[in-house]
Design a protein around this motif. Structure first.
Motif, PDB file in Angstrom:
ATOM      1  N   PHE A 133       0.856  -1.186   0.000  1.00  0.00           N
ATOM      2  CA  PHE A 133       0.000   0.000   0.000  1.00  0.00           C
ATOM      3  C   PHE A 133       0.894   1.237   0.000  1.00  0.00           C
ATOM      4  CE2 PHE A 133      -3.672   2.534   1.152  1.00  0.00           C
ATOM      5  CZ  PHE A 133      -3.118   3.577   1.861  1.00  0.00           C
ATOM      6  N   HIS A 134       0.578   2.180  -0.844  1.00  0.00           N
ATOM      7  CA  HIS A 134       1.306   3.458  -0.830  1.00  0.00           C
ATOM      8  C   HIS A 134       0.353   4.561  -1.216  1.00  0.00           C
ATOM      9  CE1 HIS A 134       1.611   3.238  -5.291  1.00  0.00           C
ATOM     10  NE2 HIS A 134       1.681   1.941  -5.036  1.00  0.00           N
ATOM     11  N   GLN A 135       0.413   5.632  -0.487  1.00  0.00           N
ATOM     12  CA  GLN A 135      -0.539   6.719  -0.737  1.00  0.00           C
ATOM     13  C   GLN A 135       0.048   8.037  -0.263  1.00  0.00           C
ATOM     14  OE1 GLN A 135      -4.772   5.965   0.036  1.00  0.00           O
ATOM     15  NE2 GLN A 135      -4.834   7.835   1.269  1.00  0.00           N
ATOM     16  N   LEU A 136      -0.215   9.054  -1.055  1.00  0.00           N
ATOM     17  CA  LEU A 136       0.217  10.400  -0.714  1.00  0.00           C
ATOM     18  C   LEU A 136      -1.021  11.273  -0.526  1.00  0.00           C
ATOM     19  CD1 LEU A 136       2.510  12.548  -0.485  1.00  0.00           C
ATOM     20  CD2 LEU A 136       2.187  12.962  -2.929  1.00  0.00           C
ATOM     21  N   ASP A 137      -1.074  11.972   0.591  1.00  0.00           N
ATOM     22  CA  ASP A 137      -2.172  12.898   0.857  1.00  0.00           C
ATOM     23  C   ASP A 137      -1.585  14.295   1.024  1.00  0.00           C
ATOM     24  OD1 ASP A 137      -3.078  10.388   3.218  1.00  0.00           O
ATOM     25  OD2 ASP A 137      -3.745  10.527   1.145  1.00  0.00           O
ATOM     26  N   LEU A 138      -2.275  15.279   0.509  1.00  0.00           N
ATOM     27  CA  LEU A 138      -1.810  16.655   0.632  1.00  0.00           C
ATOM     28  C   LEU A 138      -2.910  17.527   1.223  1.00  0.00           C
ATOM     29  CD1 LEU A 138       0.000  17.216  -2.796  1.00  0.00           C
ATOM     30  CD2 LEU A 138       1.038  16.784  -0.581  1.00  0.00           C
ATOM     31  N   ARG A 139      -2.458  18.580   1.881  1.00  0.00           N
ATOM     32  CA  ARG A 139      -3.417  19.516   2.457  1.00  0.00           C
ATOM     33  C   ARG A 139      -2.892  20.930   2.262  1.00  0.00           C
ATOM     34  NH1 ARG A 139      -5.083  22.118   7.215  1.00  0.00           N
ATOM     35  NH2 ARG A 139      -7.235  21.715   7.801  1.00  0.00           N
ATOM     36  N   VAL A 140      -3.776  21.810   1.853  1.00  0.00           N
ATOM     37  CA  VAL A 140      -3.419  23.217   1.678  1.00  0.00           C
ATOM     38  C   VAL A 140      -4.462  24.036   2.400  1.00  0.00           C
ATOM     39  CG1 VAL A 140      -3.087  25.072   0.027  1.00  0.00           C
ATOM     40  CG2 VAL A 140      -2.382  22.760  -0.566  1.00  0.00           C
ATOM     41  N   GLU A 141      -3.974  25.011   3.148  1.00  0.00           N
ATOM     42  CA  GLU A 141      -4.904  25.890   3.866  1.00  0.00           C
ATOM     43  C   GLU A 141      -4.478  27.332   3.681  1.00  0.00           C
ATOM     44  OE1 GLU A 141      -5.708  24.737   7.870  1.00  0.00           O
ATOM     45  OE2 GLU A 141      -6.514  26.693   8.428  1.00  0.00           O
ATOM     46  N   LYS A 142      -5.438  28.179   3.443  1.00  0.00           N
ATOM     47  CA  LYS A 142      -5.145  29.614   3.340  1.00  0.00           C
ATOM     48  C   LYS A 142      -6.038  30.340   4.342  1.00  0.00           C
ATOM     49  CE  LYS A 142      -4.044  33.722   1.512  1.00  0.00           C
ATOM     50  NZ  LYS A 142      -3.566  34.517   2.632  1.00  0.00           N
ATOM     51  N   SER A 143      -5.419  31.189   5.142  1.00  0.00           N
ATOM     52  CA  SER A 143      -6.176  31.924   6.151  1.00  0.00           C
ATOM     53  C   SER A 143      -6.088  33.406   5.876  1.00  0.00           C
ATOM     54  CB  SER A 143      -5.593  31.644   7.534  1.00  0.00           C
ATOM     55  OG  SER A 143      -5.621  30.275   7.818  1.00  0.00           O
ATOM     56  N   TRP A 144      -7.153  34.067   6.180  1.00  0.00           N
ATOM     57  CA  TRP A 144      -7.188  35.519   6.109  1.00  0.00           C
ATOM     58  C   TRP A 144      -7.485  36.054   7.495  1.00  0.00           C
ATOM     59  CZ3 TRP A 144      -9.159  32.378   2.355  1.00  0.00           C
ATOM     60  CH2 TRP A 144      -8.677  32.584   1.045  1.00  0.00           C
ATOM     61  N   LEU A 145      -6.677  37.028   7.901  1.00  0.00           N
ATOM     62  CA  LEU A 145      -6.881  37.633   9.207  1.00  0.00           C
ATOM     63  C   LEU A 145      -7.582  38.969   9.063  1.00  0.00           C
ATOM     64  CD1 LEU A 145      -3.735  37.218  11.443  1.00  0.00           C
ATOM     65  CD2 LEU A 145      -5.992  36.271  11.747  1.00  0.00           C
ATOM     66  N   PHE A 146      -8.670  39.072   9.765  1.00  0.00           N
ATOM     67  CA  PHE A 146      -9.320  40.365   9.868  1.00  0.00           C
ATOM     68  C   PHE A 146      -9.191  40.834  11.301  1.00  0.00           C
ATOM     69  CE2 PHE A 146     -10.900  39.947   5.672  1.00  0.00           C
ATOM     70  CZ  PHE A 146     -11.206  38.602   5.514  1.00  0.00           C
ATOM     71  N   ASP A 147      -9.599  42.082  11.534  1.00  0.00           N
ATOM     72  CA  ASP A 147      -9.408  42.604  12.888  1.00  0.00           C
ATOM     73  C   ASP A 147     -10.103  41.710  13.908  1.00  0.00           C
ATOM     74  OD1 ASP A 147      -9.515  46.180  12.089  1.00  0.00           O
ATOM     75  OD2 ASP A 147      -7.938  44.670  11.917  1.00  0.00           O
ATOM     76  N   LEU A 148     -11.347  41.378  13.624  1.00  0.00           N
ATOM     77  CA  LEU A 148     -12.143  40.725  14.655  1.00  0.00           C
ATOM     78  C   LEU A 148     -12.290  39.232  14.464  1.00  0.00           C
ATOM     79  CD1 LEU A 148     -15.013  43.362  15.035  1.00  0.00           C
ATOM     80  CD2 LEU A 148     -12.889  43.168  16.321  1.00  0.00           C
ATOM     81  N   TRP A 149     -11.880  38.714  13.336  1.00  0.00           N
ATOM     82  CA  TRP A 149     -12.066  37.286  13.118  1.00  0.00           C
ATOM     83  C   TRP A 149     -11.079  36.786  12.101  1.00  0.00           C
ATOM     84  CZ3 TRP A 149     -14.903  34.987   8.737  1.00  0.00           C
ATOM     85  CH2 TRP A 149     -15.164  35.907   7.716  1.00  0.00           C
ATOM     86  N   ARG A 150     -11.141  35.504  11.926  1.00  0.00           N
ATOM     87  CA  ARG A 150     -10.203  34.832  11.050  1.00  0.00           C
ATOM     88  C   ARG A 150     -10.986  33.884  10.170  1.00  0.00           C
ATOM     89  NH1 ARG A 150      -5.135  32.244  11.469  1.00  0.00           N
ATOM     90  NH2 ARG A 150      -5.303  30.091  10.733  1.00  0.00           N
ATOM     91  N   PHE A 151     -10.613  33.788   8.907  1.00  0.00           N
ATOM     92  CA  PHE A 151     -11.321  32.926   7.965  1.00  0.00           C
ATOM     93  C   PHE A 151     -10.304  32.070   7.249  1.00  0.00           C
ATOM     94  CE2 PHE A 151     -14.549  31.548   5.201  1.00  0.00           C
ATOM     95  CZ  PHE A 151     -14.063  31.548   3.902  1.00  0.00           C
ATOM     96  N   SER A 152     -10.599  30.799   7.132  1.00  0.00           N
ATOM     97  CA  SER A 152      -9.660  29.941   6.412  1.00  0.00           C
ATOM     98  C   SER A 152     -10.409  28.965   5.531  1.00  0.00           C
ATOM     99  CB  SER A 152      -8.730  29.205   7.376  1.00  0.00           C
ATOM    100  OG  SER A 152      -9.457  28.501   8.325  1.00  0.00           O
ATOM    101  N   VAL A 153      -9.751  28.603   4.459  1.00  0.00           N
ATOM    102  CA  VAL A 153     -10.257  27.610   3.510  1.00  0.00           C
ATOM    103  C   VAL A 153      -9.211  26.518   3.407  1.00  0.00           C
ATOM    104  CG1 VAL A 153     -10.911  27.168   1.123  1.00  0.00           C
ATOM    105  CG2 VAL A 153     -11.511  29.333   2.176  1.00  0.00           C
TER     106      VAL A 153
END
Lengths: 911, 350
Positions: free
Chosen positions: A848-868
């Motif tokens: 068995f062999h498998q490669l998994d990838l993850r990418v995350e991008k976050s945006w910082l605002f004054d009062l909160w944070r949003f990420s995808v």
């Protein structure tokens, strides 16, 4: 922390800048002539004295504001001062006297000011001439401007490095410095007013203030070593208080608050701790902290996305899973769903591959202990997380300075997505509807000192329905299953003996309901129970720490079912797997009708443990312990177990520790193994003896640790199915299960781990293992179903700044054991083929062999944070067959394909 | 499609269930040939006549140690073999008898090759003897089997139930097709009274069920008619086949239930006699065209509602082109305790 100036209450004076004017001079009959006036002017006409005609009245060219006498201000004295003023031909004041004044001080102040007045020359009969006039100077008291200085600003004193510029007028600037996205206050941030040469520091709550500042426009700059500096322009206006709030962007965005309290004492042989970003950002784990454990050494790879924990060659039910030491009845949602705990409630996960200490019982393999996160918070915070499978919501808020509450809920919606997906596929007949939700709630009270009191409630509800109902299809398969539980755990953490001791008392209650139904068959098991845990330790001296505890868990289980019952007859010519389903030689048949079955029994265990941590020399640490436990299980069995355990750690040098451990472990048989209907009530407790030895070494940097271990586990008295039939004078009876099962596992585990830092974390885990377990009484032990010889896992994650984080996971795992199929043998009584098998477990399924990838991008605002985030499993779509499929006579083969490329998209907002 | 021998620890059923569920739902599974399609040498069934020998009184020395044949009646073994490539071919085969604790004779603790004499009787030879190969046409794979005392005693000792409810003896037939071995095994039941296994009054030995006829689109074709004439079916036509069991084929029978022996009493079990009813099942095989179902009837399951338990028909679709040769059909009927028989017939497609 220092502040500038001496703040004190000041009444502010508004100038009576109501410009005077007005003149009239005697001699003119008629209406007084009004001169130029200012907006607030109060003018009095003064009657002119003599015959000569005033042809040009004097105009006040320079007004001088009188100083309002402080005493008069304080006493609230105001009013008009009338003065007699003599002007020369040039318009200069040559003499002035006070005619009347509400107060001598006001008169004196007005006199001093009027003497400096300058008028334009008056003209009498067209010629500059001297003049006497009467002037009224008014003093008016207005409501003073009281700046809303907070208490901390009033009470602060000037500290080093601070100097208040001498302001001309006292205005107030207050402000706060916070971190962007999290709104966390930045203590000790520096604030500078470059135009004034003024510098000050924020306090522990991120607050700053300047009590005396002249009106104007100022640049204000906030600086923090871990954040990007920011400069704003602040306008300070008269009569106003100015407020500035800075939201500084962190240089490296870290949404995880890592509170370093000092290195945790390592007292185990095999404990690995996961915390922080490791818990939720490993690719392929769906952000689920418990699944991350599957990537550590000692764990076999479960098929597809199953969450089962297969620790050192043992079945999942042989290991224990706990939340703060209290056992969790179910760890994962159905069909590869996430674990039942929201990651926001998880502080860290401790994984014990083996040799767990005496606090952990009712297991014969490993343990996973999840520590819940303290929900003490100074501010409202929360998050919303949406992905393809479920939606989760989390909120935490302080109620008072000492009390905080937090709650989380999660609900799947794959039941809405899956049916149309399946309908569009070739498998039209089947509908799978998994529905799950879970919730957690916590109230935490900070008591005196480090004492804490908390109440945690959590639960999970899983429902699974599989239905086939296509009209053209002959078979209608209707299967439903449910699994739900609720737990209430109170925790009182306290210190005693003057701080030398600490104890945690945890009473808990729980209810659990498991059920399934298929056709007319229905099974429902309801358990009501509770228990108590106490874990305490007391330092006896610099070299000795005593530990003890109580671990009680009891539940009343009600088994209520409508099931077809085994009819205890034997048909010698019955085919294998037909309606009989019995072993070769024929077995018992089943009744055609379902029959009601009801069994109630008290199940559980009462246990206690005693142990110590002894520092025998400066280098050697020994941890002896013993656990004593009484088990209650079907049918009315009560058995006692005494399990001694020992761990030793020897510090070879500052970077190297040698370690070893040995111990006995015990658990009760599972209900289906020991109940009278499907099992054998005579089963005894199952045991295991565990041994391990290894070395830990810090390499190059403190964050990089190498851990190597050898282990050997021997399981005995385990329940194992048997074909044995007891033949007696009254008849015969199948024994079904016996306690003669044996098994063993041994191997090598390597872990090279880089702790979580601001930028990265990762590890390489390698396991070399052998595991055998008896499958049938009388047979020799065979390879464990998940005996994967080599397991290599690479995990890594890195942050690149600007809110980007990427991670990968690569796995290379030997296939599961495969028994070669040499052909098919027709059962002449049933008409079906059975496989002709080669040597048991002689081969392996493909690598068995498998490669998994993850990418995350976050945006910082004054009062909160949003990420995808995007998580892609099996990036290069490796086939990875999970099993081999055969045709009806075991001649043709084909692979049962593993997980294909599987992308998961999610969004998360947190504040 | 059969999943391979998943070597799952019996106690890890939860995990196995998950795998099974996912496997059953996986859309990407190979397309294997159906079991009803007969394309090469196949063994479809074996009949033992009678399927059960019942003795109300234990024949003398039946279960005593000794040599020689056991004092029991012979059982005629007949194999249903087919090869559409060459229906008239000859084939080599050998027979074995063994103790019943394993699946077939390959893994049995003790096994004996069977020798065939000129009268057509097959008997166990010495355990270490080589198995003699027989040769015959596909319709001639038959013999009259008589066990030896040693085989019966060994079977009694190896049987986990010690002969309770009947003593099974296993025979295995192996056909040889070049390098390929085509094996089938069958259990023979010898019911004798034992101290812990009395024979209930009124119990009769099992009989093989019989098929009276096959209905083709509602038209009844008896055995005799099928032997005399061939149904003619147009290309690509569909025909519904319905097996009709002979009167009395489905039997009621008595069994002795196990008692509450052992250390703990089973609250549901009480020793006694219970009457059960056979569930007949039908298998369809064909050399060309396509069948909608290879198997109908049977007992069904409390977990799955299967229409074909009560709807016994299977729809055959004729091939798109006339194959030139008659198409062979076989319909096998089984009871669920070792009895079986079959009907074979041909049809033409034009």
């Amino acid at each position: 922390m220092a502040f500038m100036g001496n703040p004190r209450r000041n009444l502010r004076r508004l100038s009576a800048a109501l410009a005077p004017l007005a003149l009239a001079w005697a001699g003119l009959a008629g209406a007084p002539t009004a001169g130029a006036q200012t907006d607030a002017a109060i003018r009095e006409q003064v009657t002119p004295k003599a015959a000569p005609r005033l042809t040009k009245a004097p105009v006040l060219l320079r007004f001088v504001e009188a100083d309002y006498p402080p005493v008069a201000q304080q006493r609230g004295i105001a009013g008009a001062v009338t003065l007699d003023v003599t002007l020369d031909a040039a318009g200069l004041v040559t003499a002035a006297t006070v005619l009347s004044a509400p107060d001598p001080s006001l008169g004196a102040a007005a006199l001093a000011a009027v003497r400096r007045f300058v008028f334009s020359p008056a003209e009498v009969d067209g010629q500059p001439a001297a003049l006497r006039l009467r002037y009224v100077y008014r003093f008016v008291l207005q409501a003073p401007f009281v700046p809303r200085l907070p208490a901390w600003l009033e009470d602060a004193v000037t500290g080093p490095g601070g100097a208040v510029a001498a302001p001309a007028a006292p205005e107030v600037v207050v402000g706060r410095v916070r971190e962007q996205g999290t709104r966390l206050p930045l203590a000790d941030a520096a604030i500078a007013f470059p135009d004034l040469g003024l510098e000050l520091r924020a306090d522990a709550q991120g607050r700053f203030g300047v009590p005396r500042l002249a009106p104007g426009l100022y640049r204000v700059r906030a600086v923090s070593p871990t954040h990007k500096p920011e400069t704003v322009e602040a306008a300070v206006r008269p009569g106003e208080q100015t407020t500035i709030t800075f939201y500084l962007e962190p240089l490296i965005d870290d949404p995880f608050v890592t509170v370093v309290r000092g290195a945790r004492r390592q007292t185990s042989v095999s404990r690995v701790t996961l915390a922080g970003r490791e818990l939720t950002t490993v690719p392929g784990t769906f952000g689920d902290p418990v699944r991350v454990v599957q990537n550590l050494p000692g764990l076999a790879r479960a098929p597809y996305i199953a969450g089962a924990l297969l620790i050192r060659g043992a079945a999942p039910e042989d290991s224990g899973t706990y939340l703060d030491g209290v056992e969790i009845p179910q760890l994962f949602h159905f069909l590869g769903g996430p674990s039942v705990l929201n990651p926001e409630f998880i502080e860290r996960v401790d994984y014990y591959a083996g040799n767990a200490d005496a606090r952990y019982g009712r297991l014969i393999a490993g343990a996973v202990d999840i520590s819940s996160r303290s929900t003490q918070t100074q501010r409202l915070r929360g998050s919303v997380d949406l992905n393809l499978l479920n939606a989760a919501l989390f909120v935490a808020t302080p109620v008072t300075e000492r009390v905080s509450i937090a709650a989380a809920v999660r609900r799947s919606y794959i039941d809405a997505l899956l049916p149309p997906i399946l309908a569009a596929s070739s498998r039209k007949a089947t509908t799978v509807v998994p529905v799950y939700y879970d919730y957690q709630g916590r109230v935490e009270v900070r008591l005196r000192g480090t004492d804490r009191l908390s109440l945690l409630v959590f639960g999970s509800d899983d429902q699974l329905d599989i239905a086939t109902n296509e009209p053209e299809d002959d078979t209608a398969f209707d299967f439903g299953a449910k699994l739900r539980f609720h737990r209430l755990v109170a925790t009182w953490q306290r210190s005693f003996a003057g701080g030398r001791g600490s104890a945690r008392l945890q009473p808990f209650l729980g209810v659990e309901n498991v059920g399934f139904g298929a056709g007319a068959t229905r099974v429902d098991i309801l358990s009501l129970g509770g228990g108590l845990r106490e874990d305490a330790e007391l330092r006896l001296g610099p070299a000795a720490l005593l530990r003890w505890g109580v671990d009680v868990e009891l539940r009343q289980a009600s088994f209520d079912a409508q099931i077809p019952l085994p009819v205890p007859y034997r048909n010698p010519a019955a085919p294998i797997g037909g309606n009989d389903g019995g072993p070769p030689g024929g077995g018992s048949g089943l009744t055609a009708e379902v029959q009601p079955v009801r069994v109630d029994q008290l199940l559980g265990s009462v246990g206690g443990y005693l142990g110590a941590i002894l520092e025998l020399t400066g280098r050697l640490q020994v941890l002896p312990s013993v656990r004593v436990e009484g088990f209650f299980y079907y049918e009315k069995n009560l058995r006692l177990a005494v399990d001694p355990r020992l761990t030793a750690r020897y510090r070879l040098d500052t970077a190297t520790v040698l370690k070893g451990g040995a111990g006995l472990y015990t658990k009760a048989p599972e209900p289906q193994e020991s109940n009278a209907f499907t099992g054998n009530p005579n089963l005894v407790l199952a045991h295991a003896a565990q041994f391990s030895a290894g070395v830990e070494r810090t390499l190059f940097v403190p964050e990089l640790l190498l851990d190597a271990q050898l282990y050997f586990n021997y399981r005995y008295d385990n329940p194992v199915p048997t074909e044995e039939v007891i033949v007696g004078a009254e008849g015969v009876r199948p024994r079904r299960w016996v306690s003669d099962g044996e098994g063993s596992s041994y191997g090598l585990e390597l872990l090279l781990k880089h702790d979580v830092t601001r930028r990265l974390y990762g590890w390489v885990a390698y396991t070399l293992s052998w595991a055998r377990q008896q499958q049938l009484a009388g047979d020799p032990p065979a390879r464990f179903a998940f005996d994967q010889r080599h397991i290599l896992t690479l995990v890594g994650s890195c942050r690149f700044g600007r809110g980007w984080e990427t991670g990968l996971r690569f796995r290379l795992v030997s296939g599961r054991p495969r028994t070669p199929v040499l052909g098919g043998l027709l059962d002449g009584d049933g008409g079906f083929y059975t496989p002709i098998l080669g040597a048991e477990g002689a081969g392996d399924e493909p690598l068995f062999h498998q490669l998994d990838l993850r990418v995350e991008k976050s945006w910082l605002f004054d009062l909160w944070r949003f990420s995808v985030y995007l998580d892609v499993q099996n990036v290069y779509n490796a086939e990875n067959p999970e099993a081999t499929l055969y045709d009806y006579r075991f001649r043709e083969t084909g692979p049962l394909r593993g997980l294909p490329l599987l992308p998961t998209l999610g969004v998360k907002g947190s504040f | 499609m059969a999943a391979g021998p998943v070597n799952v620890h019996a106690r890890g059923w939860g995990l196995g269930l998950g795998v099974a569920v996912v496997a059953s739902l996986a859309a990407c599974t190979p397309d294997f040939e159906a079991s009803w399609a007969v394309r090469d040498l196949r063994l479809l069934a074996v009949q033992a006549e009678p399927p059960e020998l019942l003795y109300r009184e234990l024949p003398p020395e039946l279960l005593s140690a000794g040599e020689g044949p056991a004092p029991v009646d012979p059982v005629r073994l007949t194999a249903l073999a087919a090869d559409p490539r060459d229906p008239e071919r000859e084939v080599e085969w050998e027979l074995w008898a063994c103790t019943p604790e394993a699946t077939g004779c390959r893994e049995a603790r003790r096994r004996w090759p069977l020798g065939l004499d000129e009268a057509g009787r097959c008997q166990p030879l010495a355990e270490d003897a080589a198995a003699p190969r027989q040769r015959s046409g596909l319709a001639g794979i038959t013999c009259d089997f008589v066990p030896t005392l040693a085989l019966l005693v060994a079977s009694l000792e190896a049987d986990p139930y010690r002969g309770f409810g009947g003593l099974p003896v296993v025979v295995e037939l192996r056909l040889f097709d070049g390098q390929q071995v085509v094996p089938v095994f069958k259990r023979l039941a010898y019911t004798v009274p034992l101290p812990y296994s009395p024979i209930p009054a009124g119990k009769e030995a099992n009989r093989n069920p019989e098929l009276a006829a096959i209905e083709i689109d509602g038209v009844r074709w008896t055995r005799e008619r099928l032997a005399a004439e061939l149904p003619r079916i147009p290309v690509a036509a569909k025909r519904e086949l319905l097996p009709v069991a002979a009167d009395g084929a489905k039997e009621s029978y008595l069994v002795v239930t196990t008692g509450a022996a052992g250390e703990r009493a089973d609250p549901l079990r009480a020793p006694g006699v219970q009457q059960l009813e056979e569930a007949l099942s039908y298998e369809f095989y064909v050399t060309a065209g396509a069948l909608s179902h290879g198997r109908t009837g049977g007992r069904g399951s409390t977990f799955i509602t299967d229409k074909k338990v009560t709807d016994l028909t299977s729809t055959w679709t004729a091939p798109l082109a006339a194959p030139g040769l008659p198409i062979r059909f076989w319909v096998v009927v089984r009871d669920d305790r070792g009895g079986a028989s079959w009907v074979s017939f041909s049809a033409t497609v034009d």
